[in-house]
Design an enzyme around this catalytic site. Sequence first.
Site, PDB file in Angstrom:
ATOM      1  N   GLU A 266       0.849  -1.198   0.000  1.00 26.49           N
ATOM      2  CA  GLU A 266       0.000   0.000   0.000  1.00 26.49           C
ATOM      3  C   GLU A 266       0.880   1.241   0.000  1.00 26.49           C
ATOM      4  O   GLU A 266       1.860   1.308   0.734  1.00 26.49           O
ATOM      5  CB  GLU A 266      -0.870   0.094   1.265  1.00 26.49           C
ATOM      6  N   GLU A 320     -13.621   4.642  -0.128  1.00 27.62           N
ATOM      7  CA  GLU A 320     -14.437   3.725   0.682  1.00 27.62           C
ATOM      8  C   GLU A 320     -15.265   4.580   1.639  1.00 27.62           C
ATOM      9  O   GLU A 320     -14.792   4.990   2.693  1.00 27.62           O
ATOM     10  CB  GLU A 320     -13.535   2.738   1.426  1.00 27.62           C
TER      11      GLU A 320
END
Length: 472
Positions: A266, A320
């Site tokens: 990430e 998200e």
Amino acid sequence: MSALHFTVTFLLLTLLLEVNKAKSQSFIGVNYGQVADNLPSPAATAKLLQSTSIQKVRLYGSDAAMIKALANTGIGIVIGTANGDIPALASDSNFAKNWVDTNVVAYYPASKIILINVGNEVIMSGDNNLISQLLPAMQNVKNALDAASLGDKVKVSTVHSMTLLKQSEPPSSGSFDPAYGDMLKGVLAFNNATGSPFAINPYPFFAYRSDPRPETLAFCLFQPNSGRLDGNTKINYMNMFDAQVDAVRSALDAMGFRNVEIVVAETGWPYKGDSDEVGASIENAKAYNGNLIAHLRSMVGTPLMPGKSVDTYLFALYDENLKSGPTSERSFGLYRSADLTMTYDVGLSKSSSQAQTPASPATEKTPATSSAVAPSPEPKKASWCVPKKDVTDAELQASLDYACAHGIDCSPIQPGGSCFEPNTLSAHAAYAMNLYYQSSSRDPSSCDFSQAAMLSSSNPSYNGCTFPGGST
């Protein structure tokens, strides 16, 4: 066919395969988080990914619909087990077998699953019971893959937080927290024995948030800066990403695991944040991700791992909207889930140029400075922008990254390109710096690169590599 003819043909085919492999940019991946109630259909997401140069997708779980949607696309898929599944995976080999059968065997090889992450940031979770069961769980998943004859095709690992490092500055002194030494040695021995990667989550955004100075921002965003010297190695680091990844490299080497590869599971930058979240802006997000992609495409690597690009998964494909916490937690998406358009353009689309122009925050230094020292060529004489003879590799790398991230086509210096050979930093930087200068209307101030370049009347073109030139 003669033996010589066969050998030559074989070598040419091998070279072609390697060139195509390099051109695929398999080192660029993306994270697909699902803590949201407004995500596009898996089919729409798969189609979107196919329109980009993204070659790998990391799922945090093992969503069947998404795995199916990615079938026959050639896109590599990373799946994960939930942290809550680790105890059962560790204690019950049949549970591990059923998990692998359900989530891997059922879809492979149409769905190109390449890696299973057992849990996420487990070692730093503080749950000692979970931590102690991580390695047995990884071993049981590997055994289940072996039993399905997939052990050499699908790797098994786990993802770690950067807080696992006790020391990261300077990069050469990188070391892991000794409190987790024994556990970590077991996991690394597993990585080493099975050829699986050590996955880490570096975020320069968080480094800048704790040190919000303009020079730190430029260092984090791959923008021109004075660099940070590692006194031990005398390497002058020009960006935070390289410094963080090399700190992990040093920590792995210090524990004796020099052959374990690193994967960046990430990394990203939020395009929006709360009023007290310094640095969270669309300009900075575009600059970080755009310059990172250009850096990866340059194939320069990091100072401790030169000449190759670490597999890097950008965070994230979509926002998200159900995540808790500050606004930034819900503002990392590269694409809008509502209409699949880009939140900002960093050159990932196959239909766009390979390096778009990332927006620059007000604090960015452009290559032009008032102290530029560039000889003025005679009128009507062709001119080229070339590096000065005494510039350092760090300055060349920074100039190369900057030029390729600002709207020019750097494909000729990528593997298979007409100017890839000689495969040296100085040759690649010279091509990129000159093309940037030529593309900037041959403005002498654009041939400065923090005083690392100069104008020349000598054509640096060679063999089949042509350096564009213009008259002034």
